[in-house]
Each structure stands twice: as structure tokens, then as C-alpha cells.
Design an enzyme around this catalytic site. Structure first.
Site, PDB file in Angstrom:
ATOM      1  CD  GLU A   1     -33.828  -9.402 -19.585  1.00 21.27           C
ATOM      2  OE1 GLU A   1     -34.250 -10.542 -19.307  1.00 21.27           O
ATOM      3  OE2 GLU A   1     -34.261  -8.745 -20.549  1.00 21.27           O
TER       4      GLU A   1
ATOM      5  CG  HIS B   1     -30.191 -15.455 -22.589  1.00 22.48           C
ATOM      6  ND1 HIS B   1     -30.345 -15.473 -23.962  1.00 22.48           N
ATOM      7  CD2 HIS B   1     -31.180 -14.660 -22.116  1.00 22.48           C
ATOM      8  CE1 HIS B   1     -31.384 -14.730 -24.283  1.00 22.48           C
ATOM      9  NE2 HIS B   1     -31.913 -14.219 -23.192  1.00 22.48           N
ATOM     10  CD  GLU B   2     -32.013 -14.409 -18.595  1.00 19.31           C
ATOM     11  OE1 GLU B   2     -32.195 -13.197 -18.845  1.00 19.31           O
ATOM     12  OE2 GLU B   2     -32.638 -15.322 -19.188  1.00 19.31           O
TER      13      GLU B   2
ATOM     14  CG  HIS C   1     -30.778  -9.824 -21.395  1.00 20.69           C
ATOM     15  ND1 HIS C   1     -31.195  -9.224 -22.559  1.00 20.69           N
ATOM     16  CD2 HIS C   1     -31.440 -11.016 -21.331  1.00 20.69           C
ATOM     17  CE1 HIS C   1     -32.082 -10.018 -23.174  1.00 20.69           C
ATOM     18  NE2 HIS C   1     -32.237 -11.115 -22.458  1.00 20.69           N
TER      19      HIS C   1
ATOM     20  CD  GLU D   1     -34.694 -11.562 -24.917  1.00 20.65           C
ATOM     21  OE1 GLU D   1     -33.723 -12.354 -24.879  1.00 20.65           O
ATOM     22  OE2 GLU D   1     -35.192 -11.030 -23.903  1.00 20.65           O
TER      23      GLU D   1
ATOM     24  CG  ASP E   1     -45.652 -10.499 -22.169  1.00 27.27           C
ATOM     25  OD1 ASP E   1     -44.478 -10.109 -22.322  1.00 27.27           O
ATOM     26  OD2 ASP E   1     -46.312 -10.288 -21.137  1.00 27.27           O
TER      27      ASP E   1
ATOM     28  CE1 TYR F   1     -34.861 -15.036 -25.935  1.00 28.37           C
ATOM     29  CE2 TYR F   1     -36.937 -14.619 -27.060  1.00 28.37           C
ATOM     30  CZ  TYR F   1     -36.183 -14.629 -25.904  1.00 28.37           C
ATOM     31  OH  TYR F   1     -36.750 -14.237 -24.718  1.00 28.37           O
TER      32      TYR F   1
HETATM   33  N1  BES Z   1     -36.089 -11.346 -20.987  1.00 24.55           N
HETATM   34  C1  BES Z   1     -36.313 -12.702 -21.302  1.00 24.55           C
HETATM   35  C2  BES Z   1     -37.614 -13.239 -20.749  1.00 24.55           C
HETATM   36  C3  BES Z   1     -38.844 -12.471 -21.172  1.00 24.55           C
HETATM   37  C4  BES Z   1     -39.001 -11.987 -22.459  1.00 24.55           C
HETATM   38  C5  BES Z   1     -39.861 -12.256 -20.259  1.00 24.55           C
HETATM   39  C6  BES Z   1     -40.141 -11.271 -22.805  1.00 24.55           C
HETATM   40  C7  BES Z   1     -41.000 -11.550 -20.599  1.00 24.55           C
HETATM   41  C8  BES Z   1     -41.136 -11.045 -21.882  1.00 24.55           C
HETATM   42  C9  BES Z   1     -35.158 -13.586 -20.824  1.00 24.55           C
HETATM   43  O1  BES Z   1     -33.909 -12.997 -20.992  1.00 24.55           O
HETATM   44  C10 BES Z   1     -35.145 -14.834 -21.674  1.00 24.55           C
HETATM   45  O2  BES Z   1     -34.968 -14.727 -22.856  1.00 24.55           O
HETATM   46  N2  BES Z   1     -35.329 -15.998 -21.039  1.00 24.55           N
HETATM   47  C11 BES Z   1     -35.322 -17.275 -21.705  1.00 24.55           C
HETATM   48  C12 BES Z   1     -34.031 -18.007 -21.461  1.00 24.55           C
HETATM   49  C13 BES Z   1     -33.009 -17.850 -22.512  1.00 24.55           C
HETATM   50  C14 BES Z   1     -31.822 -18.760 -22.234  1.00 24.55           C
HETATM   51  C15 BES Z   1     -33.486 -18.039 -23.916  1.00 24.55           C
HETATM   52  C16 BES Z   1     -36.414 -18.138 -21.122  1.00 24.55           C
HETATM   53  O3  BES Z   1     -36.918 -17.823 -20.059  1.00 24.55           O
HETATM   54  O4  BES Z   1     -36.740 -19.151 -21.722  1.00 24.55           O
HETATM   55 ZN    ZN Z   2     -33.351 -12.817 -23.009  1.00 22.43          ZN
END
Ligand code: BES
Ligand code: ZN
Length: 630
Positions: A301, A325-326, A329, A348, A405, A413
Site C-alpha cells: 500500500e 485491500h491496498e 490501507h 491489516e 515479518d 488479517y
Molecule cells: N502491507 C501488506 C503486505 C506486507 C505486510 C508486507 C507486512 C510486508 C510486511 C499488504 O497490504 C497485504 O496485506 N498484501 C496481501 C494482499 C491482501 C489482499 C491480503 C498480500 O500480499 O498477500
Molecule cells: Zn494489507
């Protein structure tokens, strides 16, 4: 007389936010200073920053992207604010080659680098004079920089030019910019980025202009809103642009641009949908950058410029929930930001909930419920995997010694969004929407803790109500409280019935699957028993063209089944799938599944040996842990 509620009592007991006990000081935490010997416990445990002493306010970044040496040479001019009596500035720096440090007058400042912590990197301590208001660091990135992926032309769609992109979340921005890399320390930034003349640069900021200077093209950017450092982002490559609406557009390599523009045509509608719920979009433009296939996430995002994996382009808009989703954010996460990574669910969980509200508005209740039911299923599986009394299943918990991470799983989520859904159902949609709207307004461009959020809830709805809804259990205890609302979806019931019948031997042609879209088929496959005979796998493959489909989620579900059943005919497709893209969520379960059997192990090792170099450093790190370093 009003009795003190359990809610109030528990809130008092948990006054350290998620941190229920103070972390034991490690070697690396030992202060180097006589002046600030005690590190307050309330600080972000994932950053060396000491913002209470001196705090970064603004970053002025002057960077040259050198593809031949695969490094960024840069000057980070940090505008700082000193607290009275402060003598030093603490910055996060990891894998950086620091050349020199000076102040606004060009006078050298003395500094030293603390020990290299494997997760956090080094504490860059700069000695301040009382009039120091700029700390200017000249440095280079090194090969280890985990935020950077340098792609050869062969790894791009166009095959002619190289590409670079950054990924800062959670604690990686410090591997290419020395700063206070904590989500609680918001900064504004501007940037001047020099790239080879044939390439273009984009950032999570407003594009101010660009000009050619010799062999280089110089781009300038500005982000006038204060953002957490993990949202600074840069991509450089053969990047073209197409407008989608008055304030939206898509960037991609020229070869991908038409498909991307068609796929994300609904984005302006999505923006309107969120604005109706939670107030104005406050970032000016909302553009999407489609990255090369090795992008390790579905989406990221970055403000004004969502980064998206090309695996979200199915050709029929069926995977656009990632955009919802993004985009969400832009409110939850970018506007109101988790203060530390222990509060990650505030980013999240809210976003997953809002994503679903967008889907409901744009595609209707049926699709929204279906998507919600996928999340619920993921959550129940995660709880089974981790164990319902595992402290790791609490929404808010101390994660001081963990890399943030590593806590990307279904808990923040899907448990997070189930919690918000529970509140919506019990408090009434209208009231809860109004609550969220003022929550975003009142806290815009600031950081939020779980404790602050629950105090706000209490103020609006009363402690007794929150007790009755088990709010503290939801926030601080493992497992899943019994008032989790059921996700009722007739479609889901229908899918499960069909899957059950198919598993028992009924041919696909005889099932009532006429109105199944790809989403229904994903759920159908997930509802099947893991063990299936060759005939059934072949029938599925044939019906849905699963070995060749452009729909990455469909293919992913099928390939998981294929791996679990050692289904040889799918091996070429599997190999193509894990070598043509590097989205971690899509490749990891493939290698995981393969490594579980003699049938798969040498396949995994053989494929990984050649594919590894094409993966992002984060994907590599994850897969090294599964397949082993070559
Ligand atoms: N911000 C997250 C990705 C992220 C989280 C990167 C923690 C590094 C550390 C992003 O918004 C996200 O949740 N992406 C998901 C997609 C979403 C539709 C659930 C993904 O990449 O799977
Ligand atoms: Zn996210």
C-alpha cells in the site's frame, strides 16, 4: 454506585499496550551513551531510534541508482527536532556503507555505528551540537540490502532493460536509507532520483518533474504528508503510464500496460465506495504500479502508488480484491498507522474488514460473503495449526524478539477483521460506521495503539457493552471468542455440497456448477479432501484448464492438490508456476508441499537451484528455510 467493569480493570492491567512484560535487555541494546543510559520500555522494540531525544521530521533524499554496480549512492538530509539537552540522534542503519555525516553548515559530525543486530541492523549514533537541525548522511547501499531487488533485463517482461524496486515494510527501509525506521516516527520527504536516461522512476510521492542531464534522467518527488518510513518506496525501470480516471492511473512495463489498465478499470469506483464510508481520500492521486513477476507480495500500500503483483491480473477482474485491500490501507494503515509492529492487526485487520465493505458495495453481498468466508476458513486453519491457546494467536501481543515479518499470517488479517465484524453486528452497522469515520478523521496522519483504540471504543459505547462483547478477550487473549459472528453464505453451502459429491465420485458435469466464477472454483477446490485420485485431478484440470489458466489463484489451488497427490502430469505446470513469478504466498506452499515427500524433494531442490536467483531477497530467505540454501 457504578461498579468498575472487568473491561476497565483489564485495561489497567494491560497498560503497557501489547507489551505485557518488559523485554530483557540484549547485548545490542546496551547504551553507548552516558547521557541517555536508559532505553524507555515504551519504545518500538524493532528500532534503535530514540525519538524522545532527537527526532527526524523530514527526509530530503538525493539518490543515484547505479545499475552497473547494483547500488544506490545517496545523501540523506534529515531535518531533526532536538529535545532540550539532547546530545545525540539515533538512526537505524542496516547493511549501509556510511561515508560521512555532517550538519547544515557542512561541518562533520562525529558518529559511531553500534553492533550489527541480525534483525535490526545497527544503531547509527550521531553526536549533536545544540544548533544541529540537519543531519546529513552520505552513504551507499550494499549487496545485502533486503529492501532492494535488482532485476536483470531477462527478469522483466520487456527483456531489454533492468529494473529496481524497493519494499520497506516492515523494517527494511533502513537497508537503503538511514533514518528512524519505526512506524511511530512519521516524516515528510522529498527526493531527487537520478537514473539511466532510458528508464523512469516512480515513488510513493507526488511526481514534481523530470529532466535529462547527460546520460541520466533526474526525477523529483515530494510527499508533503507525514508518513511512516516503511511507506517510502521507489521503482525504476521501463515504466509507462495510462490514465484510468481523473485521479487514478496505472504504471507498468509497456507490454503489461493494456491488460493492467483493463483489469483495474474499477478503481475509481472503489475509491468512491470507501469515501462514502470513511471520508475523503486524502492523498491526492491514487495510482497503481504493476511490478515485474518477482514482486514478493500480492500488493503493498505505498501511499499514492500501490505496488501490485502481476499475478493479480487474471483477465476478468476476478482478483481485484487485492486493489480494494491496498486502497483501503489509504485509511487504515497509511492515515492511521500501527504505532509499533505489535499493533499490526490495526493495519491489516481494519484493512481486511474495509476491503470486504468495498467488495460488498461494488460487487454485492454475495461476493463479499464468499470472500469473507475464505478469510474465516484461513483463520480456522491457522488456529488449528498454531493451537488455540498459543499466545501467538492473540491480536495484540509482545513480539519484541521476533521479526515482525514473521507474523504475517491469518491472525492479524482475519481474526482482526472478524473482531471488527463482531463489533459491527452487535453495535449496529450505522453506529459502527459513524464510529470508524470519526476514528479516521480524528487520528488522520498519526499512529495508533491497540490500547488507544480500545479506549476510544469504550468512550463511544461504554465499558459494560465492551465487557459483554468480550472485547479484551478479542484483543489480548489467544484463540477465538465464542461470539464470533457466523459467516453465512448460501453459495458456500452450495459449493461444499458440490465438492462433497465430487469427492464421492459424481462427475463434474453432473454438479450444479453453472454459475461458478473462478472464486467459487477456488473454494470448491479448497473444500475437497486433500487426497484425490488421478482421475479426479485430471477431470478438474480438463474442466478448468488449470495447468494453463491465467488465474493465479485457481492454478495455485489446483497445484496444491496436485503436489499433495504426487500428480505427475501437473509437474511442468508447477515448475512454470514457481519460476514465472515469485509472490511468496503463491510459491512457498508449493515448495513446502514438495519437500514433504520423496516424490517432491528432488524436484523442489532442482527447481530452486535455478530459480533462486530470480526471487526477491525476502522470498529467498523464506525458501532457503524450506528447501535449504543451495
Ligand atoms: N502491507 C501488506 C503486505 C506486507 C505486510 C508486507 C507486512 C510486508 C510486511 C499488504 O497490504 C497485504 O496485506 N498484501 C496481501 C494482499 C491482501 C489482499 C491480503 C498480500 O500480499 O498477500
Ligand atoms: Zn494489507
Amino acid at each position: 454506585m457504578r461498579t468498575i467493569s472487568m473491561f476497565a480493570l483489564l485495561s489497567l492491567a494491560l497498560s503497557g499496550g501489547c507489551a505485557q512484560s518488559a523485554p530483557a535487555p540484549d547485548e545490542w541494546q546496551k547504551p553507548e551513551s552516558l547521557f541517555a543510559p536508559v532505553r524507555p520500555a515504551a519504545l518500538d522494540p524493532h528500532s534503535h531510534a530514540r525519538p524522545e531525544l532527537a527526532r527526524v521530521r523530514h527526509l530530503s533524499w538525493d539518490a543515484r541508482v547505479d545499475f552497473s554496480r547494483r547500488r544506490i549512492e545517496a545523501v540523506a538530509d534529515l531535518t531533526i527536532a532536538q529535545s532540550p539537552g539532547a546530545t545525540e540522534l539515533h538512526l537505524d542503519a542496516r547493511d549501509l556503507d556510511i561515508r560521512n555525516v555532517y550538519d547544515q553548515a557542512g561541518i562533520a559530525l562525529s558518529y559511531h555505528l553500534g553492533p550489527d543486530h541480525p534483525m535490526m541492523g545497527r544503531d547509527l549514533v550521531v553526536r549533536l551540537r545544540s544548533d544541529t537541525d540537519h543531519v546529513i548522511v552520505r552513504y551507499r547501499t550494499t549487496e545485502g540490502a533486503q529492501a532492494l531487488q535488482w532485476l536483470t533485463p531477462a527478469q522483466t517482461v520487456g527483456k531489454k532493460l533492468p529494473y529496481l524496486f524497493t519494499q520497506g515494510q516492515a523494517i527494511l527501509t533502513r537497508t537503503y536509507i538511514p533514518l528512524q525506521d519505526s512506524p511511530g516516527v512519521r516524516i515528510t520527504y522529498d527526493a531527487t532520483v537520478r537514473v539511466p536516461k532510458t528508464l523512469a522512476a516512480v515513488m510513493s510521492a507526488e511526481h514534481k518533474g523530470d529532466r535529462v542531464d547527460g546520460d541520466e534522467r533526474v526525477f523529483t518527488f515530494a510527499m508533503p504528508e507525514a508518513i511512516p518510513p516503511y511507506l517510502i518506496a521507489l521503482a525504476v525501470g521501463d515504466i509507462a503510464f495510462q490514465e484510468l480516471g481523473p485521479r487514478t492511473g496505472v504504471y507498468a512495463e509497456p507490454g503489461v500496460l493494456p491488460a493492467a489498465a483493463a483489469e483495474f478499470a474499477d478503481v475509481e469506483n472503489m475509491m468512491t465506495a470507501v469515501e462514502e464510508l470513511y471520508g475523503p481520500y486524502r492523498w491526492g492521486r491514487y495510482d497503481i504500479l504493476v511490478l515485474p513477476p518477482s514482486f514478493p507480495f500480492g500488493g503493498m500500500e505505498n501511499p499514492r502508488l500501490t505496488f501490485l503483483s502481476p499475478t493479480t491480473i487474471a483477465g476478468d477482474k476476478s482478483l481485484t480484491s487485492v486493489v480494494a485491500h491496498e486502497l483501503a490501507h489509504s485509511w487504515s494503515g497509511n492515515l492511521v498507522t500501527n504505532a509499533a509492529w505489535a499493533d499490526f492487526w490495526l493495519n491489516e485487520g481494519f484493512t481486511t474488514y474495509i476491503e470486504n465493505r468495498i467488495l460488498e458495495k461494488i460487487y454485492g453481498k454475495r461476493r463479499a460473503k464468499l470472500v469473507e468466508s475464505i478469510g474465516r476458513r484461513d483463520l480456522l486453519e491457522e488456529l488449528d495449526d498454531l493451537g488455540r491457546d498459543n499466545p501467538a494467536t492473540a491480536l495484540c501481543r509482545p513480539i519484541d524478539d521476533e521479526n515482525p515479518d514473521d507474523s504475517i499470517n491469518s491472525i492479524p488479517y482475519d481474526k482482526g477483521s472478524a473482531f471488527l465484524r463482531m463489533l459491527e453486528v452487535n453495535l449496529g452497522r450505522e453506529k459502527f460506521d459513524a464510529f470508524l469515520r470519526t476514528y479516521f478523521d480524528d487520528n488522520a496522519f498519526s499512529s495508533m495503539t491497540t490500547k488507544k483504540f480500545s479506549a476510544r471504543l469504550e468512550k463511544s459505547f461504554g465499558a459494560d457493552k465492551l465487557d459483554a462483547l468480550q472485547v479484551n478477550s478479542w484483543l489480548y487473549r489467544p484463540g477465538l471468542p465464542d461470539n464470533v459472528p457466523a459467516v453465512e453464505s448460501d453459495t458456500l453451502t452450495q459449493i461444499k455440497t458440490a465438492a462433497g459429491a465430487f469427492a464421492k465420485g459424481q462427475p463434474l458435469a453432473q454438479l450444479s456448477t453453472q454459475d461458478f466464477s473462478s472464486l467459487e472454483w477456488v473454494l470448491f477446490m479448497r473444500a475437497l479432501p486433500r487426497s484425490l485420485d488421478t482421475q479426479k485431478l485430471a477431470a478438474l484440470d480438463q474442466k478448468l484448464q488449470l495447468s494453463t489458466t491465467k488465474n493465479s489463484e485457481l492454478r495455485f489451488e489446483f497445484l496444491k492438490l496436485a503436489v499433495a497427490n504426487h500428480y505427475d502430469p501437473a509437474v511442468p505446470s508447477l515448475e512454470q508456476f514457481v519460476t514465472s513469478q515469485g509472490r511468496r504466498r503463491l510459491v512457498r506452499p508449493m515448495y513446502d508441499g514438495l519437500m514433504k515427500s520423496d516424490w517432491g524433494r528432488d524436484k523442489a531442490q532442482r527447481i530452486y537451484r535455478t530459480a533462486r536467483a530470480s526471487y526477491h531477497p525476502l522470498t529467498q530467505e523464506t525458501l532457503d528455510g524450506i528447501v535449504g540454501e543451495p
